[in-house]
Design a protein around this motif. Sequence first.
Motif, PDB file in Angstrom:
ATOM      1  N   MET A   7       0.859  -1.173   0.000  1.00 40.06           N
ATOM      2  CA  MET A   7       0.000   0.000   0.000  1.00 40.06           C
ATOM      3  C   MET A   7       0.902   1.233   0.000  1.00 40.06           C
ATOM      4  SD  MET A   7      -2.947   1.113   2.725  1.00 40.06           S
ATOM      5  CE  MET A   7      -4.125  -0.089   2.237  1.00 40.06           C
ATOM      6  N   THR A   8       0.615   2.173  -0.869  1.00 42.97           N
ATOM      7  CA  THR A   8       1.430   3.384  -0.960  1.00 42.97           C
ATOM      8  C   THR A   8       0.987   4.388   0.099  1.00 42.97           C
ATOM      9  OG1 THR A   8      -0.052   4.505  -2.485  1.00 42.97           O
ATOM     10  CG2 THR A   8       1.635   3.048  -3.462  1.00 42.97           C
ATOM     11  N   ALA A   9       1.813   5.408   0.286  1.00 36.85           N
ATOM     12  CA  ALA A   9       1.469   6.467   1.244  1.00 36.85           C
ATOM     13  C   ALA A   9       0.179   7.163   0.830  1.00 36.85           C
ATOM     14  CB  ALA A   9       2.612   7.469   1.353  1.00 36.85           C
ATOM     15  N   THR A  10      -0.015   7.331  -0.488  1.00 35.49           N
ATOM     16  CA  THR A  10      -1.239   7.962  -0.988  1.00 35.49           C
ATOM     17  C   THR A  10      -2.453   7.111  -0.636  1.00 35.49           C
ATOM     18  OG1 THR A  10       0.000   8.929  -2.807  1.00 35.49           O
ATOM     19  CG2 THR A  10      -2.391   8.854  -3.044  1.00 35.49           C
ATOM     20  N   ASN A  44      -8.137  -5.622   4.682  1.00 36.85           N
ATOM     21  CA  ASN A  44      -8.204  -4.156   4.763  1.00 36.85           C
ATOM     22  C   ASN A  44      -9.592  -3.658   4.398  1.00 36.85           C
ATOM     23  OD1 ASN A  44      -5.543  -3.895   5.574  1.00 36.85           O
ATOM     24  ND2 ASN A  44      -4.768  -3.608   3.500  1.00 36.85           N
ATOM     25  N   THR A  45     -10.162  -4.199   3.333  1.00 36.90           N
ATOM     26  CA  THR A  45     -11.485  -3.767   2.876  1.00 36.90           C
ATOM     27  C   THR A  45     -12.549  -4.115   3.912  1.00 36.90           C
ATOM     28  OG1 THR A  45     -10.828  -4.001   0.573  1.00 36.90           O
ATOM     29  CG2 THR A  45     -13.197  -3.961   1.026  1.00 36.90           C
ATOM     30  N   LEU A  46     -12.508  -5.331   4.462  1.00 38.34           N
ATOM     31  CA  LEU A  46     -13.477  -5.717   5.495  1.00 38.34           C
ATOM     32  C   LEU A  46     -13.370  -4.802   6.708  1.00 38.34           C
ATOM     33  CD1 LEU A  46     -13.187  -9.604   5.266  1.00 38.34           C
ATOM     34  CD2 LEU A  46     -15.176  -8.207   4.640  1.00 38.34           C
ATOM     35  N   ASN A  47     -12.151  -4.483   7.120  1.00 39.18           N
ATOM     36  CA  ASN A  47     -11.973  -3.585   8.260  1.00 39.18           C
ATOM     37  C   ASN A  47     -12.469  -2.180   7.958  1.00 39.18           C
ATOM     38  OD1 ASN A  47     -10.934  -5.461  10.123  1.00 39.18           O
ATOM     39  ND2 ASN A  47      -8.918  -5.337   9.190  1.00 39.18           N
ATOM     40  N   GLN A  48     -12.228  -1.682   6.732  1.00 35.38           N
ATOM     41  CA  GLN A  48     -12.722  -0.355   6.350  1.00 35.38           C
ATOM     42  C   GLN A  48     -14.250  -0.334   6.331  1.00 35.38           C
ATOM     43  OE1 GLN A  48     -10.795  -0.012   2.566  1.00 35.38           O
ATOM     44  NE2 GLN A  48      -8.848   0.662   3.437  1.00 35.38           N
ATOM     45  N   LEU A  49     -14.871  -1.378   5.785  1.00 32.81           N
ATOM     46  CA  LEU A  49     -16.334  -1.444   5.738  1.00 32.81           C
ATOM     47  C   LEU A  49     -16.926  -1.562   7.147  1.00 32.81           C
ATOM     48  CD1 LEU A  49     -16.802  -3.797   2.646  1.00 32.81           C
ATOM     49  CD2 LEU A  49     -17.160  -1.317   2.733  1.00 32.81           C
ATOM     50  N   LEU A  90      -5.177 -11.451  -0.066  1.00 40.29           N
ATOM     51  CA  LEU A  90      -5.857 -11.663   1.210  1.00 40.29           C
ATOM     52  C   LEU A  90      -5.719 -10.416   2.087  1.00 40.29           C
ATOM     53  CD1 LEU A  90      -7.464 -13.528   3.047  1.00 40.29           C
ATOM     54  CD2 LEU A  90      -5.304 -14.547   3.800  1.00 40.29           C
ATOM     55  N   ALA A  91      -4.576  -9.737   2.011  1.00 42.96           N
ATOM     56  CA  ALA A  91      -4.378  -8.502   2.785  1.00 42.96           C
ATOM     57  C   ALA A  91      -5.378  -7.428   2.362  1.00 42.96           C
ATOM     58  CB  ALA A  91      -2.951  -7.992   2.610  1.00 42.96           C
ATOM     59  N   THR A  92      -5.637  -7.321   1.061  1.00 40.91           N
ATOM     60  CA  THR A  92      -6.622  -6.350   0.571  1.00 40.91           C
ATOM     61  C   THR A  92      -8.013  -6.700   1.066  1.00 40.91           C
ATOM     62  OG1 THR A  92      -5.304  -5.834  -1.383  1.00 40.91           O
ATOM     63  CG2 THR A  92      -7.659  -5.352  -1.515  1.00 40.91           C
ATOM     64  N   VAL A  93      -8.333  -7.989   1.099  1.00 40.35           N
ATOM     65  CA  VAL A  93      -9.635  -8.420   1.609  1.00 40.35           C
ATOM     66  C   VAL A  93      -9.768  -8.007   3.078  1.00 40.35           C
ATOM     67  CG1 VAL A  93     -11.079 -10.427   2.173  1.00 40.35           C
ATOM     68  CG2 VAL A  93      -9.908 -10.308  -0.041  1.00 40.35           C
ATOM     69  N   LYS A 131     -25.720 -10.959  -2.063  1.00 39.26           N
ATOM     70  CA  LYS A 131     -26.399 -12.225  -1.760  1.00 39.26           C
ATOM     71  C   LYS A 131     -27.198 -12.148  -0.463  1.00 39.26           C
ATOM     72  CE  LYS A 131     -22.750 -14.793  -4.071  1.00 39.26           C
ATOM     73  NZ  LYS A 131     -21.633 -15.730  -3.908  1.00 39.26           N
ATOM     74  N   GLY A 132     -27.591 -10.972  -0.047  1.00 37.62           N
ATOM     75  CA  GLY A 132     -28.384 -10.828   1.174  1.00 37.62           C
ATOM     76  C   GLY A 132     -27.535 -10.874   2.428  1.00 37.62           C
ATOM     77  N   ASP A 133     -28.193 -11.089   3.566  1.00 34.85           N
ATOM     78  CA  ASP A 133     -27.486 -11.131   4.846  1.00 34.85           C
ATOM     79  C   ASP A 133     -26.603 -12.367   4.904  1.00 34.85           C
ATOM     80  OD1 ASP A 133     -28.709  -8.816   5.643  1.00 34.85           O
ATOM     81  OD2 ASP A 133     -30.236  -9.806   6.857  1.00 34.85           O
ATOM     82  N   ARG A 134     -25.327 -12.160   5.263  1.00 35.83           N
ATOM     83  CA  ARG A 134     -24.367 -13.265   5.319  1.00 35.83           C
ATOM     84  C   ARG A 134     -23.356 -13.043   6.418  1.00 35.83           C
ATOM     85  NH1 ARG A 134     -21.273 -13.408  -0.111  1.00 35.83           N
ATOM     86  NH2 ARG A 134     -21.139 -15.560   0.453  1.00 35.83           N
ATOM     87  N   HIS A 135     -22.691 -14.123   6.768  1.00 37.97           N
ATOM     88  CA  HIS A 135     -21.593 -14.113   7.733  1.00 37.97           C
ATOM     89  C   HIS A 135     -20.395 -14.733   7.034  1.00 37.97           C
ATOM     90  CE1 HIS A 135     -25.368 -14.566  10.076  1.00 37.97           C
ATOM     91  NE2 HIS A 135     -24.816 -13.593  10.780  1.00 37.97           N
ATOM     92  N   LEU A 136     -19.339 -13.948   6.850  1.00 36.65           N
ATOM     93  CA  LEU A 136     -18.155 -14.439   6.149  1.00 36.65           C
ATOM     94  C   LEU A 136     -16.889 -14.119   6.915  1.00 36.65           C
ATOM     95  CD1 LEU A 136     -19.477 -12.786   3.037  1.00 36.65           C
ATOM     96  CD2 LEU A 136     -18.549 -15.043   2.785  1.00 36.65           C
ATOM     97  N   THR A 137     -15.898 -14.986   6.797  1.00 33.31           N
ATOM     98  CA  THR A 137     -14.563 -14.664   7.278  1.00 33.31           C
ATOM     99  C   THR A 137     -13.811 -14.043   6.105  1.00 33.31           C
ATOM    100  OG1 THR A 137     -13.631 -16.791   6.631  1.00 33.31           O
ATOM    101  CG2 THR A 137     -14.561 -16.629   8.875  1.00 33.31           C
ATOM    102  N   ALA A 138     -12.678 -13.438   6.379  1.00 26.84           N
ATOM    103  CA  ALA A 138     -11.856 -12.872   5.307  1.00 26.84           C
ATOM    104  C   ALA A 138     -11.431 -13.975   4.336  1.00 26.84           C
ATOM    105  CB  ALA A 138     -10.636 -12.169   5.887  1.00 26.84           C
ATOM    106  N   GLU A 139     -11.110 -15.132   4.873  1.00 27.67           N
ATOM    107  CA  GLU A 139     -10.674 -16.242   4.026  1.00 27.67           C
ATOM    108  C   GLU A 139     -11.796 -16.713   3.106  1.00 27.67           C
ATOM    109  OE1 GLU A 139     -10.211 -16.016   7.328  1.00 27.67           O
ATOM    110  OE2 GLU A 139      -8.022 -15.805   7.417  1.00 27.67           O
ATOM    111  N   MET A 140     -13.025 -16.741   3.633  1.00 31.96           N
ATOM    112  CA  MET A 140     -14.167 -17.145   2.806  1.00 31.96           C
ATOM    113  C   MET A 140     -14.376 -16.151   1.658  1.00 31.96           C
ATOM    114  SD  MET A 140     -16.648 -18.236   5.974  1.00 31.96           S
ATOM    115  CE  MET A 140     -18.157 -18.532   5.068  1.00 31.96           C
ATOM    116  N   LEU A 141     -14.300 -14.847   1.964  1.00 34.60           N
ATOM    117  CA  LEU A 141     -14.474 -13.833   0.928  1.00 34.60           C
ATOM    118  C   LEU A 141     -13.341 -13.890  -0.089  1.00 34.60           C
ATOM    119  CD1 LEU A 141     -16.089 -11.500  -0.252  1.00 34.60           C
ATOM    120  CD2 LEU A 141     -14.844  -9.958   1.296  1.00 34.60           C
TER     121      LEU A 141
END
Length: 164
Positions: A1-4, A88-93, A83-86, A60-70
């Motif tokens: 991930m860049t500084a930007t 990061n995205t889950l944490n941001q959301l 996997l790191a992007t997944v 797909k409606g209401d779901r429960h996922l781990t980062a690995e599943m996504l």
Amino acid sequence: MTATDQDQGAADRANAEHLTHGHAPVLTGCPWHDVNEMLQSVGLRPTRQRMALGWLLFGKGDRHLTAEMLYEEATHAKVPVSLATVYNTLNQLTEAGLLRQVSVDGTKTYFDTNVSSHHHFYLEGNHELVDIPDPHLVLQKMPDVPEGYEISRIDMVVRLRKKR
């Protein structure tokens, strides 16, 4: 991930804090339009990766996922993400209020697309998180909290296993 990217992520989180008020936008039917609107409504830039992961998460409606599943779903859908992007995205959301994080055993973290107040069953044999359907389930007595703190929410996870 860049500084930007890091600066943009910090700006996205700051914007999300004052825009969400704890409520996720309602989906209207067009997954790409919905995800774009959802991200923008909480101040997150709709990047290609966020859009693709958002579509997989919320399409797909209401779901429960781990980062690995996504990550596995993204790989099958030919979405080029690490996997790191997944993570990061889950944490941001989650920080933006679009997902709810539910920890089981301190080792497994699920991300719930249903951010309303509700509790869960954890099916031990299947490693699956399921919503408890009873909206009237309440904790009888609230615990005393240390000075200077308040309860932000209560996450009840009821562990289930097959009868022996």
